[in-house]
Enzyme design. Structure first.
Site, mmCIF file in Angstrom:
data_model
loop_
_atom_site.group_PDB
_atom_site.id
_atom_site.type_symbol
_atom_site.label_atom_id
_atom_site.label_comp_id
_atom_site.label_asym_id
_atom_site.label_seq_id
_atom_site.Cartn_x
_atom_site.Cartn_y
_atom_site.Cartn_z
ATOM 1 N N SER A 1 0.855 -1.180 0.000
ATOM 2 C CA SER A 1 0.000 0.000 0.000
ATOM 3 C C SER A 1 0.887 1.225 0.000
ATOM 4 C CB SER A 1 -0.865 -0.009 1.267
ATOM 5 O OG SER A 1 -1.490 1.241 1.492
ATOM 6 N N TYR B 1 -2.399 -1.223 10.527
ATOM 7 C CA TYR B 1 -2.286 -1.394 9.079
ATOM 8 C C TYR B 1 -0.944 -0.883 8.574
ATOM 9 C CZ TYR B 1 -3.859 -1.382 4.183
ATOM 10 O OH TYR B 1 -3.996 -1.608 2.838
#
Length: 250
Positions: free
Chosen positions: A132, A145
């Site tokens: 990401s 995350y």
């Protein structure tokens, strides 16, 4: 007609029942690979497998102890399965933090560990980690995350160094916000923690750092995954490829 450059290859895509994973599964299948869909959702796994003419593996990858002795016979491994939780650190549930790290860092390690011996024996392999922009940058309220994705970046690089002598590559793809259910589910929580209406979250939070003001489409990510799996990417390893509309250029 798409070149069948992955004919004879076996691919495993985690979180393949929808979103980025399903797009990757279709990309590999179109290029001739046999695809196994790994997903927690049994209905989604079997439906996706039916779409691509592959197999379904219904599995909870957060139960990492069950993966310790796993052996995988695959040529292409896509570590994509993931979830998101949004909360300030003082309020972040410790068990939820551990869950995200098990699912998005520990299980990729165990799947890579299970796949590498077979790849080494064949002298060919592709590890593709769906990271990401948050593997390269941080955002508030996403401690688990961001931590998991930063760890995945390191795992990918170590895998690249160890696998190089065996013609096994390992790379990360780093998209910004992708038009998937995972992103859509964040909108309400983001609105609460940032103190803005839900209707303003995409523009004011998700797209604020991006020069190109739109969400990434799943098939854009899949297109890059398909190239990374091909022989044309044989010299690409240990890299992190952004698809972020210019976010990390800042």
């Amino acid at each position: 007609m798409i070149e069948q450059d992955l004919a004879g290859r076996r691919a495993l895509v985690t979180g393949g029942g929808g979103g980025i994973g399903l797009a990757c599964a279709h990309e590999f299948a179109r290029r001739g690979a046999h695809v196994t869909i790994a997903d927690l959702n049994a209905d989604a796994a079997h439906a996706a497998a039916g779409e691509v003419g592959g197999d379904a593996w219904v599995v909870d990858l957060s139960e990492t102890s069950a993966l310790d002795d796993l052996t995988l016979d695959v040529d292409i491994l896509v570590n994509n399965a993931g979830i998101q939780r949004v909360s300030p650190i003082p309020e972040f549930d410790p068990d939820t933090f551990r869950l995200l790290l098990r699912l998005m860092l520990e299980s990729p390690f165990l799947l890579v560990r299970a796949a590498l011996p077979g790849m080494y024996a064949k002298g060919w392999g592709r590890i593709i980690n769906i990271s990401s922009a948050h593997g390269l940058r941080a955002s508030p309220f996403k401690s688990a995350y961001v931590s998991a994705k930063h760890g995945l970046e390191g795992l990918s690089k170590v895998t690249a160094l160890e696998g190089a002598a065996h013609r096994v590559t390992s790379n990360c793809i780093n998209p910004a916000y992708v038009r998937t259910p995972l992103v859509e589910k964040q909108i309400a929580d983001q609105a609460v923690f940032h103190g803005i209406p839900e209707s303003e979250v995409v523009e004011k939070i998700m797209l604020t750092e991006m020069a190109i003001k739109r969400l990434v489409e799943p098939d854009e990510v899949a297109s890059l995954a398909g190239w990374l799996a091909s022989d044309k990417a044989a010299m690409v390893t240990g890299a992190s490829y952004t698809i972020d509309g210019g976010w990390t250029a800042r």
